[in-house]
Design a protein around this motif. Structure first.
Motif, mmCIF file in Angstrom:
data_model
loop_
_atom_site.group_PDB
_atom_site.id
_atom_site.type_symbol
_atom_site.label_atom_id
_atom_site.label_comp_id
_atom_site.label_asym_id
_atom_site.label_seq_id
_atom_site.Cartn_x
_atom_site.Cartn_y
_atom_site.Cartn_z
ATOM 1 N N MET A 1 0.938 -1.233 -0.124
ATOM 2 C CA MET A 1 0.014 -0.083 -0.057
ATOM 3 C C MET A 1 0.910 1.242 0.021
ATOM 4 O O MET A 1 1.836 1.195 0.507
ATOM 5 C CB MET A 1 -0.787 0.086 1.129
ATOM 6 N N GLY A 2 0.444 2.259 -0.877
ATOM 7 C CA GLY A 2 1.311 3.568 -0.915
ATOM 8 C C GLY A 2 0.629 4.796 -0.971
ATOM 9 O O GLY A 2 -0.605 4.750 -1.248
ATOM 10 N N LEU B 1 6.392 8.926 -6.034
ATOM 11 C CA LEU B 1 6.419 8.155 -4.929
ATOM 12 C C LEU B 1 6.547 8.811 -3.705
ATOM 13 O O LEU B 1 7.529 9.893 -3.600
ATOM 14 C CB LEU B 1 7.174 6.947 -5.045
ATOM 15 N N VAL B 2 5.466 8.763 -2.786
ATOM 16 C CA VAL B 2 5.798 9.538 -1.451
ATOM 17 C C VAL B 2 6.425 8.277 -0.401
ATOM 18 O O VAL B 2 7.421 8.821 0.316
ATOM 19 C CB VAL B 2 4.670 10.185 -0.829
ATOM 20 N N ALA B 3 5.551 7.442 -0.297
ATOM 21 C CA ALA B 3 5.823 6.288 0.607
ATOM 22 C C ALA B 3 5.398 5.087 0.299
ATOM 23 O O ALA B 3 4.010 5.197 -0.227
ATOM 24 C CB ALA B 3 5.494 6.659 2.096
ATOM 25 N N THR B 4 5.799 3.971 0.431
ATOM 26 C CA THR B 4 4.980 2.649 0.459
ATOM 27 C C THR B 4 5.024 1.890 1.793
ATOM 28 O O THR B 4 6.078 2.033 2.803
ATOM 29 C CB THR B 4 5.525 1.903 -0.522
ATOM 30 N N ILE B 5 4.286 0.965 2.080
ATOM 31 C CA ILE B 5 4.467 -0.081 3.162
ATOM 32 C C ILE B 5 3.985 -1.454 2.702
ATOM 33 O O ILE B 5 2.915 -1.604 2.071
ATOM 34 C CB ILE B 5 3.603 0.554 4.497
ATOM 35 N N THR B 6 4.617 -2.374 3.018
ATOM 36 C CA THR B 6 4.254 -3.916 2.685
ATOM 37 C C THR B 6 3.482 -4.258 3.632
ATOM 38 O O THR B 6 3.230 -3.844 4.925
ATOM 39 C CB THR B 6 5.644 -4.693 2.463
ATOM 40 N N ASN C 1 9.188 2.344 2.705
ATOM 41 C CA ASN C 1 10.009 3.234 1.938
ATOM 42 C C ASN C 1 9.473 4.508 1.774
ATOM 43 O O ASN C 1 8.474 4.547 1.511
ATOM 44 C CB ASN C 1 10.111 2.369 0.725
ATOM 45 N N TYR C 2 10.414 5.497 1.831
ATOM 46 C CA TYR C 2 10.062 6.963 1.763
ATOM 47 C C TYR C 2 10.729 7.661 0.605
ATOM 48 O O TYR C 2 11.833 7.244 0.505
ATOM 49 C CB TYR C 2 10.421 7.633 3.206
ATOM 50 N N ALA C 3 10.446 8.427 0.119
ATOM 51 C CA ALA C 3 10.945 9.436 -0.749
ATOM 52 C C ALA C 3 11.956 10.242 -0.066
ATOM 53 O O ALA C 3 11.609 10.816 1.396
ATOM 54 C CB ALA C 3 10.205 10.545 -1.482
ATOM 55 N N SER D 1 1.329 4.139 7.727
ATOM 56 C CA SER D 1 0.979 3.073 8.375
ATOM 57 C C SER D 1 0.070 2.204 7.593
ATOM 58 O O SER D 1 -0.672 3.017 6.811
ATOM 59 C CB SER D 1 0.771 3.356 9.994
ATOM 60 N N ARG D 2 -0.435 1.173 8.197
ATOM 61 C CA ARG D 2 -1.724 0.550 7.646
ATOM 62 C C ARG D 2 -2.245 -0.217 8.733
ATOM 63 O O ARG D 2 -1.769 -0.689 9.667
ATOM 64 C CB ARG D 2 -1.323 -0.290 6.507
#
Length: 115
Positions: free
Chosen positions: A34-35, A47-52, A58-60, A70-71
């Motif tokens: 999700m990102g 991209l700003v940020a992703t989360i598995t 992962n962040y820019a 967060s998720r």
């Protein structure tokens, strides 16, 4: 039918904070990453940020130390806490959800940082 509902955008002064949310419904495959991405006027979507699913993030470089992704896997929801906002953070922010077979985008929410 898959729906991604974003909320939390708006106008904020420099140095302020906002929290974006994106809730997904109708997704039948397992959600992997999700990102959040953003697109400023006249620029490409970045991209700003992703989360598995396991919580790896992962962040820019431009948002490291200021934004937190967060998720909530039970709610199929991804969040973006944005602190110390700068005028250059002004953009339309899009959530993105990648499943084992599909890729989905939200409709976008405007974030404007101005005094």
């Amino acid at each position: 039918q898959v729906q991604l509902v974003e909320s939390g955008g708006g106008l904020v002064q420099p140095g302020g904070s906002l929290r974006l949310s994106c809730a997904a419904s109708g997704i039948i495959f397992s959600i992997n990453t999700m990102g959040w991405y953003r697109q400023a006027p006249g620029k490409e979507r970045d991209l700003v940020a992703t989360i598995t699913r396991d919580g790896n993030t992962n962040y820019a470089n431009s948002v490291k130390g200021r934004f937190t992704i967060s998720r909530d896997n039970d709610k199929n929801t991804v969040y973006l806490q944005m602190n110390s906002l700068k005028p250059e953070d002004t953009a339309v922010y899009y959530c993105n959800i990648v499943t084992s077979l599909t890729n989905h985008w939200g409709q976008g929410t405007q974030v404007t940082v101005a005094s």
